[in-house]
Design a protein around this motif. Sequence first.
Motif, PDB file in Angstrom:
ATOM      1  N   LEU A 139     -39.941  42.937  37.504  1.00 13.56           N
ATOM      2  CA  LEU A 139     -40.319  43.896  38.559  1.00 13.56           C
ATOM      3  C   LEU A 139     -41.828  44.086  38.646  1.00 13.56           C
ATOM      4  O   LEU A 139     -42.378  44.314  39.720  1.00 13.56           O
ATOM      5  N   LEU A 140     -42.511  44.005  37.505  1.00 17.78           N
ATOM      6  CA  LEU A 140     -43.963  44.228  37.495  1.00 17.78           C
ATOM      7  C   LEU A 140     -44.747  42.916  37.384  1.00 17.78           C
ATOM      8  O   LEU A 140     -45.948  42.935  37.135  1.00 17.78           O
ATOM      9  N   ASP A 141     -44.054  41.791  37.518  1.00 13.95           N
ATOM     10  CA  ASP A 141     -44.699  40.469  37.476  1.00 13.95           C
ATOM     11  C   ASP A 141     -45.619  40.348  36.249  1.00 13.95           C
ATOM     12  O   ASP A 141     -46.775  39.956  36.349  1.00 13.95           O
ATOM     13  N   GLN A 142     -45.058  40.676  35.084  1.00 18.69           N
ATOM     14  CA  GLN A 142     -45.900  40.745  33.879  1.00 18.69           C
ATOM     15  C   GLN A 142     -46.184  39.389  33.229  1.00 18.69           C
ATOM     16  O   GLN A 142     -47.035  39.301  32.363  1.00 18.69           O
ATOM     17  N   LYS A 143     -45.416  38.363  33.568  1.00 20.27           N
ATOM     18  CA  LYS A 143     -45.564  37.031  32.939  1.00 20.27           C
ATOM     19  C   LYS A 143     -45.410  37.138  31.425  1.00 20.27           C
ATOM     20  O   LYS A 143     -46.214  36.583  30.660  1.00 20.27           O
ATOM     21  N   ARG A 144     -44.414  37.887  30.987  1.00 20.33           N
ATOM     22  CA  ARG A 144     -44.214  38.027  29.535  1.00 20.33           C
ATOM     23  C   ARG A 144     -43.532  36.803  28.955  1.00 20.33           C
ATOM     24  O   ARG A 144     -42.672  36.190  29.585  1.00 20.33           O
ATOM     25  N   LEU A 145     -43.915  36.452  27.747  1.00 14.26           N
ATOM     26  CA  LEU A 145     -43.247  35.353  27.048  1.00 14.26           C
ATOM     27  C   LEU A 145     -42.196  35.978  26.133  1.00 14.26           C
ATOM     28  O   LEU A 145     -42.530  36.691  25.184  1.00 14.26           O
ATOM     29  N   LEU A 146     -40.939  35.751  26.477  1.00 14.76           N
ATOM     30  CA  LEU A 146     -39.833  36.376  25.751  1.00 14.76           C
ATOM     31  C   LEU A 146     -38.781  35.314  25.439  1.00 14.76           C
ATOM     32  O   LEU A 146     -38.622  34.355  26.189  1.00 14.76           O
ATOM     33  N   ALA A 147     -38.067  35.517  24.357  1.00  7.30           N
ATOM     34  CA  ALA A 147     -36.943  34.617  24.066  1.00  7.30           C
ATOM     35  C   ALA A 147     -35.735  35.107  24.861  1.00  7.30           C
ATOM     36  O   ALA A 147     -35.305  36.240  24.704  1.00  7.30           O
ATOM     37  N   CYS A 148     -35.234  34.250  25.750  1.00  7.41           N
ATOM     38  CA  CYS A 148     -34.087  34.630  26.587  1.00  7.41           C
ATOM     39  C   CYS A 148     -33.146  33.437  26.715  1.00  7.41           C
ATOM     40  O   CYS A 148     -33.584  32.291  26.598  1.00  7.41           O
ATOM     41  N   ALA A 149     -31.899  33.714  27.011  1.00  9.35           N
ATOM     42  CA  ALA A 149     -30.965  32.622  27.296  1.00  9.35           C
ATOM     43  C   ALA A 149     -31.276  32.123  28.709  1.00  9.35           C
ATOM     44  O   ALA A 149     -31.089  32.845  29.685  1.00  9.35           O
ATOM     45  N   ALA A 150     -31.793  30.896  28.791  1.00  9.02           N
ATOM     46  CA  ALA A 150     -32.184  30.327  30.086  1.00  9.02           C
ATOM     47  C   ALA A 150     -31.406  29.043  30.321  1.00  9.02           C
ATOM     48  O   ALA A 150     -30.953  28.396  29.364  1.00  9.02           O
ATOM     49  N   TYR A 151     -31.285  28.692  31.601  1.00 11.66           N
ATOM     50  CA  TYR A 151     -30.548  27.471  31.968  1.00 11.66           C
ATOM     51  C   TYR A 151     -31.420  26.253  31.674  1.00 11.66           C
ATOM     52  O   TYR A 151     -32.509  26.104  32.228  1.00 11.66           O
TER      53      TYR A 151
END
Length: 314
Positions: free
Chosen positions: A244-256
């Motif tokens: 929502l805030l376009d933060q460009k955070r680097l996070l560990a997430c389940a991605a395709y």
Amino acid sequence: MATRKKIALIGAGNIGGELARLCANKELGDVWLYDIAPKENYAKGKALDLEQNSSVLGYDSHVRGTSNWADLEGADVLIITAGIPRKPGQSRDDLVASNLPIIRDVANNAKKYCPDAFAIVISNPLDAMVYEYKRVVGCPKEKVAGMAGVLDSARFQLFLAREAGVSIKDVRAMVLGGHGDDMVPVLSACTINAVPITEFIAKDKLQSIIERTRKGGGEIVNLMGTSAYYAPASAAVAMAEAYLLDQKRLLACAAYLDGEYGYKDLFIGVPVVIGGNGVEKIVQIKLTDEEVAMLKKSAASVQAVVDVVKKTPA
Ligand code: APR
């Protein structure tokens, strides 16, 4: 005139309630708490409690409860906790039978009412549920991610901070792979404010911290009789906020994954950059041979559950 963002929370249970509280308190947007018809009043009651809380805490977000998907039309963010949580003795994979029909129901409605939302799936077994969500909605891979890595990394970081006797603020660590007992805490990328973790904690102790992290969710299920909700909600809100805030955070997430890390057509936890376009980038980091082997094992566990999902008729 600018309008507030619309945040739809699917499932008004333990995690859903905490998600609503955090989103409203941070004024990320107006919040809708959705639950099934028999729990509509429960969702409405929770929402009203949170609206009254705004008067004490001073936030302007509106919080409303509903069991009508039409109210969620055009949502910017969708966070999905619909499903049955674990009970003591259950693994996340044991939840496929109960939660697969639920995620399919949610995805079919999301496809109709808010297909453009950035979707964050929390329901377990996470990696298979987020896979099924994307398959049913048919959304671009950038617009959907699973919340697991931020939570698993938080658990890892906490145990490391306590053992090293340093502030949680200075610990940097990531957990990749599937959200199950084979998850991959990445020791090679783990530091205390850029100082390698091995300067602080002996190897055998690190191993026991890795084991505790892998069973971090189960430890809480055994204590409470149901699964965690404060940290899972905070972790998903960090992802929603980044979008929502376009933060460009680097996070560990389940991605395709479409070839990244050597996997295709699979969601597993990897480092990603989340900004205003959703999952903007999958970051490929160099892993040790041991970590590559652990990731392979974890991906195979996820694939086995996804195969069960694929074989289960809609
Ligand atoms: N649509 C929307 N909501 C649903 C549906 C559905 N089809 N089916 C069930 N729900 C709702 C339930 O009515 C309940 O209110 O989902 C909510 C889940 O809330 P809790 O039982 O409190 O579970 P919670 O602890 O929030 O966890 C939810 O997240 O971490 C995972 O393993 C956990 O899969 C579980 C999910």
